[in-house]
Scaffold this active site. Sequence first.
Site, PDB file in Angstrom:
ATOM      1  N   GLU A 296      -9.141 -11.991   1.596  1.00 50.17           N
ATOM      2  CA  GLU A 296     -10.155 -12.320   0.040  1.00 50.17           C
ATOM      3  C   GLU A 296     -11.026 -12.091   0.919  1.00 50.17           C
ATOM      4  OE1 GLU A 296      -8.111 -15.272  -2.106  1.00 50.17           O
ATOM      5  OE2 GLU A 296      -6.581 -14.036  -2.743  1.00 50.17           O
ATOM      6  N   ASP A 370       1.773 -14.694  -3.120  1.00 49.39           N
ATOM      7  CA  ASP A 370       0.589 -15.505  -3.119  1.00 49.39           C
ATOM      8  C   ASP A 370       1.635 -16.523  -4.141  1.00 49.39           C
ATOM      9  OD1 ASP A 370      -1.130 -17.170  -3.983  1.00 49.39           O
ATOM     10  OD2 ASP A 370      -2.372 -14.782  -4.651  1.00 49.39           O
ATOM     11  N   GLU A 398      -1.202 -22.876 -11.161  1.00 51.07           N
ATOM     12  CA  GLU A 398      -2.046 -20.913 -11.001  1.00 51.07           C
ATOM     13  C   GLU A 398      -1.361 -20.192 -11.693  1.00 51.07           C
ATOM     14  OE1 GLU A 398      -3.346 -19.635  -7.275  1.00 51.07           O
ATOM     15  OE2 GLU A 398      -4.306 -17.903  -8.675  1.00 51.07           O
TER      16      GLU A 398
END
Length: 703
Positions: A296, A370, A398
Amino acid sequence: MKKSFAWLLFLLLFAGRSNADDGYRLWLKYDLIRDAAKRTTYAQSAQFIALTGNSPILQTAANELQTGLQGLLGKTIPIIANAGNRTGGIVLTLRNTPDAGAGTLNDEGYQIEQRSNIQISAKTDRGVLYGVFALLRYVQTGQSLHRITLTSNPKVRYRLLNHWDNTNGTIERGYAGESLWKWFELPATVDSRYRDYARANASLGINGTVVNNVNASARFMTDEYIEKVAALANVFRNYGIRLYLSIYFPAPKTIGGLKTADPLEPEVKKWWADKTKAIYKAIPDFGGFLVKANSEGEPGPQDYGRTHADGANMLAEALAPYDGVVMWRAFVYKADPKADRFKAAYEEFVPLDGKFNKKVIIQVKNGPIDFQPREPFSPIFGNMPQTPLSMEFQITQEYMGFATHTVFEAPLFKECLDSDTFVKGKGSTVAKVVDGSLHGYNVTAMAGVANTGSDRNWTGNPMAQANWYAFGRLAWDHTLSAEAIAREWVTMSLTSEPKSVQTIINMLLKSRDIYVAYNTPLGLSRPWTGAHFAPEPWQNRSSRPDWTAIYYHRADSAGLGFDRTTTGSNALAQYRPEVQQQWNNVETCPLPYLLWFHHVPWTKKLTNGRTLWDELCVHFYSGADSVRWMQQQWVQVKPAVDPAIFADVAGRLSTQYKEAIWWRDAWVLYLQPFARQPIPAPFKKPDRTLDEVKNLVNIYQMR
Ligand code: GCV
């Protein structure tokens, strides 16, 4: 009259809590046991605490035991140096030789046995500390100490929290306030909360913490920050917790003044060796480095044409003189519109098996994408037999409704740990890969991305404390059931009133499936972009294709889902044939995983006789309705739970309900034009339009 007496009795017996609980004490409340008879029975076995041996951690253990018992029994139990001939007390002992009765213990395990005294013995002071917390847990959960005999060893060696905390006090994906670490004040001012953080972790057996974000700042390698983190390490040490740091791979360039960060360059190696030496000088029990590299946008060894192994081994060499490890993350994927992100980590890491230094652990997220609400296990597990693999779970929510939605994660953690990789035949579970028993490694680890912050109750949502608790307990012993963990947590944190305990457990155990039902049912994933909270299944534009929602769900007029069979990306080939067989046939694939692996026609009849479209609607609608059910369950426990905590959770549940409907409407309205099917009875068409929902999301994303 009779009724009010019963009510009073109920309050006296079960409302073992002080007024207006702010949640700060977590599961370490130690409120007075209201039942005097029970208190007396416990007190008979706890007339003194004898501490044989001397170390700061042993002293911590004795103090914790004294504090806990003081609260629970309402009296001060004296700490004495030696039990001598006395009986009826608790003796904390280090037993270094296996024949001294601790032969079945590993370095951090403990044994509790009642003879004339209750003996808590272990090979190390940390083991004694964990034994003390286990004994307190016994008392907190109302279990008898009579003839107690208990031996427990942690199943993995490194049990860590990972904090994604930044130097400016923010937390990446943190939903409970600011960072706990007050970098501006450290090292001169040491907040008392650091100690409370350490004791909470130690009570679960967590023995390490990475204090800074994996998207790391090079500042943590400066003298200024080493001094700050050393002050934290000084506090954590007394609770058996070692401090680790995430590193910024190009630090030799950015703060070291070198021209390169190439891991094979001698000057770079020397820079890291010197830096490591400086860290150990300040923190003699420093745990090691955590690394996010070539992931990332974070730089890494590939920037110099080197491999992950080259990078990790260079750091391992720097750590060679010390007792420290490198935790190198496998969370990598390239921006390739034709590729399947599912396959990326396996493709980069599995060919490197056997090439890592023995101090390197590869840290793998539980699923291949993820931290989605439900993912199949990462195919890396089982496929790197010569490399220790650590499990990385995400405790912070998240993708699970932040700190607003109540989602108990133990079922998610268990689902992954209990998955069978079949690499050495049936029963080769992910847990056995992680605990080293399958491939015989003894460097074993489990990491959880923390959900703690500066909020008074640590986790924002009081119910999210259960997720911190569950991670810690499973890192110690992955064989514990989600239900047993929930029972412990509820009893110690919320109430001991049996009916309410059961009601809350039921609610917790169902909460994750409920979330999945309105959020990403049947194997859908990532219908978000930036904020990871609001539904955006329509999102089709981003700087990279795999950061759009349509990349994942692939809705079109033919159907829905990502074909990962041989007719699609063939990601399934990364699993053993036995695993492939479970998932590769659209006719037999279990529904929770269906759209992970198949592009399914809208009108296809599923194993339960419903069409795909109808089944989706059942999930979206019943999922949202089930939040209503959770609200009703919570109302039932009101008399048994602290009023402040009750109100806090009730408020969050009501927001969750509103948002669950929002999710339901977004999905149904977005997918219906592709499906061209009516919403099945008894469900009603949402009373808003897709544009209205999109507008809500747009407003949500605004600053
Ligand atoms: C720390 C996801 C999160 C990022 C996180 C990343 C990672 O992409 O959204 O915030 O970065 O995972 O695990 O490295």
